[in-house]
Design a protein around this motif. Structure first.
Motif, PDB file in Angstrom:
ATOM      1  N   SER A  58       1.260  -1.590  -0.145  1.00  0.00           N
ATOM      2  CA  SER A  58      -0.045   0.216   0.005  1.00  0.00           C
ATOM      3  C   SER A  58       0.862   1.338   0.003  1.00  0.00           C
ATOM      4  N   SER A  85       1.306   3.894  -2.939  1.00  0.00           N
ATOM      5  CA  SER A  85       0.757   4.915  -2.944  1.00  0.00           C
ATOM      6  C   SER A  85       1.628   6.113  -3.531  1.00  0.00           C
ATOM      7  N   LEU A  88      -1.375  12.631   1.678  1.00  0.00           N
ATOM      8  CA  LEU A  88      -1.603  11.315   1.807  1.00  0.00           C
ATOM      9  C   LEU A  88      -1.955  10.719   3.535  1.00  0.00           C
ATOM     10  N   VAL A 148      -5.365   1.840  -1.677  1.00  0.00           N
ATOM     11  CA  VAL A 148      -4.599   1.431  -0.717  1.00  0.00           C
ATOM     12  C   VAL A 148      -5.404   1.839   0.751  1.00  0.00           C
TER      13      VAL A 148
END
Length: 159
Positions: free
Chosen positions: A9, A13, A95, A150
């Motif tokens: 993930s 990302s 993020l 993700v």
């Protein structure tokens, strides 16, 4: 087992951030980028396993209630942090906010409610800001579940 999923993930990302650099999801300065990665690591270590267990069909009601209290405690722990900056420990959307939007969106689905008190206003304001973003709405399916890989709680990838 779980480490493979986390590494995947994070890699995915960061790939998306590099592939579609504007606007960036990771800060451009190395120290801020490192802080962002650390926050993501903490979310994946502390928050996501709780939510994964809560969404399991094999969980008992007693375990579920215990995890629910733990999750409420984690949410309560970020309330003061959210008063400091417009986004999660940042002046810009990162993020980390993508992760937090998935978590906060799923709370009602899991039956987790936070106190409706003034002390939680920063959380509700932050949540509204995240959910109002056009990209957030685009990440929802017709059944209102997040589709971004993700952020999903898909089966663990075996290593």
């Amino acid at each position: 087992m779980c480490n493979a999923r986390i590494e995947l993930s994070v890699s995915f990302s960061e790939y998306l951030d590099e592939r579609f650099p504007h606007p960036p999801l990771l800060p451009i300065y190395p120290n801020e980028k490192a802080e962002c990665r650390l926050l993501i690591h903490r979310i994946e270590r502390d928050w996501l396993p709780i939510m994964d267990k809560m969404m399991s069909s094999k969980i008992t009601q007693r375990e579920f209630e215990k995890l629910k209290k733990e999750l409420v405690s984690l949410v309560a722990g970020i309330v003061l942090v959210l008063k400091e900056k417009p986004y999660f420990m940042s002046d810009e959307f990162t993020l980390v906010d993508c992760y937090m939007s998935a978590i906060l969106y799923r709370l009602p689905y899991l039956g987790v409610s936070t106190p409706k008190s003034k002390s939680f206003d920063s959380l509700y304001s932050y949540q509204d800001k995240l959910f109002a973003r056009p990209g957030f709405e685009l990440s929802l399916t017709d059944s209102n579940s997040l589709t971004v890989a993700v952020l999903s709680f898909s089966p663990v990838i075996e290593s």
